[in-house]
Design an enzyme around this catalytic site. Structure first.
Site, PDB file in Angstrom:
ATOM      1  CG  HIS A 158       8.265   5.809   5.983  1.00 19.71           C
ATOM      2  ND1 HIS A 158       8.283   4.781   6.886  1.00 19.71           N
ATOM      3  CD2 HIS A 158       7.103   5.695   5.304  1.00 19.71           C
ATOM      4  CE1 HIS A 158       7.176   4.062   6.741  1.00 19.71           C
ATOM      5  NE2 HIS A 158       6.450   4.589   5.788  1.00 19.71           N
TER       6      HIS A 158
ATOM      7  CG  HIS B 189       2.977   5.158   1.718  1.00 23.16           C
ATOM      8  ND1 HIS B 189       1.958   5.132   2.647  1.00 23.16           N
ATOM      9  CD2 HIS B 189       4.117   4.902   2.404  1.00 23.16           C
ATOM     10  CE1 HIS B 189       2.473   4.845   3.840  1.00 23.16           C
ATOM     11  NE2 HIS B 189       3.778   4.701   3.729  1.00 23.16           N
TER      12      HIS B 189
ATOM     13  CG  HIS C 206       1.632   3.748   8.352  1.00 25.66           C
ATOM     14  ND1 HIS C 206       2.564   4.633   8.814  1.00 25.66           N
ATOM     15  CD2 HIS C 206       2.117   3.259   7.184  1.00 25.66           C
ATOM     16  CE1 HIS C 206       3.580   4.673   7.972  1.00 25.66           C
ATOM     17  NE2 HIS C 206       3.344   3.847   6.972  1.00 25.66           N
TER      18      HIS C 206
ATOM     19  CG  HIS D  78       5.327   1.801   0.070  1.00 22.62           C
ATOM     20  ND1 HIS D  78       4.010   1.944   0.455  1.00 22.62           N
ATOM     21  CD2 HIS D  78       5.986   1.327   1.150  1.00 22.62           C
ATOM     22  CE1 HIS D  78       3.888   1.587   1.723  1.00 22.62           C
ATOM     23  NE2 HIS D  78       5.068   1.197   2.169  1.00 22.62           N
TER      24      HIS D  78
ATOM     25  CG  PHE E 225       5.839   2.319   9.985  1.00 23.02           C
ATOM     26  CD1 PHE E 225       5.910   1.632   8.778  1.00 23.02           C
ATOM     27  CD2 PHE E 225       4.659   2.251  10.707  1.00 23.02           C
ATOM     28  CE1 PHE E 225       4.823   0.894   8.299  1.00 23.02           C
ATOM     29  CE2 PHE E 225       3.575   1.527  10.239  1.00 23.02           C
ATOM     30  CZ  PHE E 225       3.653   0.845   9.041  1.00 23.02           C
TER      31      PHE E 225
HETATM   32 CU1  C2O Z   1       4.648   3.985   5.418  1.00 23.92          CU
HETATM   33 CU2  C2O Z   1       5.090   0.533   4.071  1.00 23.92          CU
HETATM   34  O1  C2O Z   1       4.891   2.044   5.116  1.00 23.92           O
END
Ligand code: C2O
Length: 594
Positions: free
Chosen positions: A180, A210, A201, A367, A354
């Site tokens: 991430h 994701h 993002h 996620h 992040f």
């Molecule tokens: Cu890559 Cu909830 O973030």
């Protein structure tokens, strides 16, 4: 179609080298991690073949001259200058799909964080993704608050094994968490754009990145316990019963636990999906549930009827700016991050930033639910609820280690159908689906409220041309509507969109402001009122020091609810909730789009 292949390149990306020429890559430099890794940073060998340009439905792509029979600009650059030979590339003229290549230092970490290496262990062999065989059983992702003891034991065991692996093992939790950071703190370069670092993002890359990330995470957990049917539980925050931190994550003895969380937001307290940090959440349980359900309705149903509104704005190779989040990324994805992280840490670690979010096991279940929303969104009524078909989106690519420790290059086009990828979600109720908010005020006489009535409100109403302005208090703007009194068919074809552009703030700041339409006392309003069009919020990150982005809100249904279909203009109120005085608003307009 002609194609050519470049010699493969093994590149060693130096921490300090300015990426300005092919020569910069000739000498390997050791990058020492202070946190996870102690090794050279990634040496990703890429074999590139020319991509035949495809037609794109998108206007921006069309302007890049990528018609049939030509190579796109990226490939031409490769042919002329080699992969890293060209630096003076910028802007939309060179747009192409985002495709990651080499990994280097994370350059956008918060100021107080010691340099860390977020890159995966080096591996010279990259294969292209292939779908799992259809004979394999579907993995079913269950709701995290409904697991039975057997499933909990299985999940705990897999997590413990993952945590126990050596830190340089690509399957270790440290490495999974670092993924991430690498994709969110500018570790990766784009193919063909050595000076451009990517962030996944604030654009249409949010959902597919994701999804792929979790896909491999889940497969690795399954592999560790030798159970290919293992499905990653989802944090069912969109339902009142699932909105608290699921109990399995809150047991300090469990490998699913993380101590960097907000101590005041522990179960059974339910998450506030419209959390603003500086504004207290509703203390009355019914009020909170109502707010959550109407927020979900707004984000999933009324304000996101087109692909761009739901997924976010385009992000192509060569782009400098991250142009705008989709509805769910904005809210409640952001709220869950900020609400979960520890406010006493310098950057709200772990979930509140992040670079560190992946260190909390709850991140993946958060996620998982975000990902579930993608599947649900496509099943809701409306003719524009379809996946994006732009080839710059579909051909965007990322790299992940799979469950066999093989480095795999995946493309967005292969992650649109989760069944094909081998997983589905447990079917649970959607309490928000029938939570259409109602307007506060009585229906006005003929002509709607419009600007005439709202003009009596105490906050002065500015002309849209008075912007840009710093949002240091409630900002009210009169926004003309280019079309009014549209037929039902016109409304189904094209969504009326409130476009708030030139939103500028320092990337380290958490900003939250609400948007109300034709509301007279917006200070006390919230998502439970039809006047609420949506809000802007962000997990702080600084792809550049100054973030410049936009917010698009679908308002066709809202205007019906307000009886404002025939109005000439709207009074739009922006109400700062957090970050007052720290954000500038460039413009507020209405546009129409399918
Ligand atoms: Cu890559 Cu909830 O973030």
């Amino acid at each position: 179609m002609a194609s050519f292949a470049l010699p493969t390149t093994v590149a060693h990306l130096s921490k300090t080298t300015q990426l300005s020429s092919a020569a910069s890559f000739s000498s390997p430099t050791t990058t020492t991690s202070q946190l996870f890794l102690n090794q050279k940073c990634n040496h990703l060998k890429k074999s590139l073949s020319c991509r035949a340009a495809k037609d794109s439905s998108d206007q921006e792509a069309a302007s890049n001259n990528t018609g049939d029979g030509k190579f796109d600009r990226r490939d031409i650059l490769l042919g002329l200058g080699g992969l890293y030979g060209t630096t003076a590339v910028s802007g939309a003229a060179f747009a192409a799909p985002v495709d990651v290549t080499k990994c280097g230092e994370a350059t956008t970490l918060p100021g107080n964080v010691t340099k860390i290496d977020c890159c995966p262990p080096p591996n010279p062999n990259i294969i292209d993704f292939a779908f799992p065989s259809r004979s394999q059983p579907l993995r079913i992702r269950p709701a995290a608050h409904m697991l039975d003891a057997k499933y909990i034991a299985k999940f705990n065991k897999a997590m413990q094994l993952m945590r126990d692996l050596p830190k340089d093992d690509p399957h270790s939790f440290a490495q999974q968490a670092a993924i991430h950071c690498a994709y969110c703190d500018s570790s990766y370069q784009m193919v063909g754009f050595p000076n451009k670092k990517i962030d996944v993002h604030f654009s249409w890359l949010f959902f597919p990145f994701h999804r792929w990330y979790l896909y491999f995470y889940e497969k690795i957990l399954g592999k560790l316990i030798d159970d290919p049917t293992f499905g990653l539980p989802f944090w069912n925050w969109d339902s009142p019963d699932g909105a608290a931190i699921p109990a399995i994550f809150a047991d300090p003895k469990s490998p699913l636990y993380d101590n960097l969380r907000d101590a005041l937001h522990q179960p059974p307290l339910k998450a506030d999906l419209n959390y603003s940090k500086k504004v207290p959440s509703p203390t009355d349980l019914n009020e909170l549930i109502k707010s959550n359900n109407t927020v979900m309705y707004n984000q999933m149903v009324s304000s996101s009827k087109t692909a761009e509104l739901f997924f976010g704005k385009p992000y192509r190779a060569g782009d400098d700016q991250i142009k705008g989040q989709g509805s769910i990324e904005n809210i409640p994805h952001t709220q869950i991050h900020i609400w979960t992280g520890d406010p006493n840490q310098p950057n709200g670690e772990d979930m509140g930033r992040f670079y560190s979010a992946g260190r909390d096991p709850i991140f993946y279940s958060h996620h998982s639910n975000v990902d579930r929303m993608w599947n649900i969104w496509k099943t809701l009524p409306g003719k524009n609820r379809k996946d994006i078909t732009d080839t710059d989106y579909l051909d965007s690519a990322f790299l992940f280690y799979d469950e066999n420790k093989q480095l795999v290059r995946v493309k967005v086009r292969d992650c649109l159908d989760t069944k094909k990828m081998g997983y589905i979600y447990q079917d649970v109720p959607l309490p928000w689906l029938r939570s259409r908010p109602v307007r506060k005020t009585k229906k006005p006489k003929k002509g709607g409220r419009g600007s005439a009535n709202a003009a009596e409100a105490p906050t002065p109403i500015l002309d849209a041309s008075a912007l840009p302005k710093v949002l240091d208090g409630i900002l009210k703007v009169n926004v003309p509507r280019p079309k009014k009194s549209r037929t039902q068919e016109e409304k189904e074809d094209e969504e009326e969109i409130l476009e708030i552009d030139g939103i500028e703030y320092d990337g380290d700041e958490y900003i939250k402001f609400d948007v109300y339409i034709n509301d007279e006392d917006e200070v006390d309003s919230g998502p439970q009122n039809a006047e609420f069009a949506g809000a802007f919020s962000n997990v702080p990150f600084k792809v550049s020091k100054k973030v410049k982005t936009s917010l698009s809100l679908g308002i066709t249904e809202l205007l019906e609810d307000l009886g404002a279909d025939d109005d000439e203009g709207l009074v739009v109120a922006l109400v700062p909730r957090t970050g007052k005085g720290k954000v500038t608003i460039g413009s507020v307009k209405i546009r129409f789009s399918s």
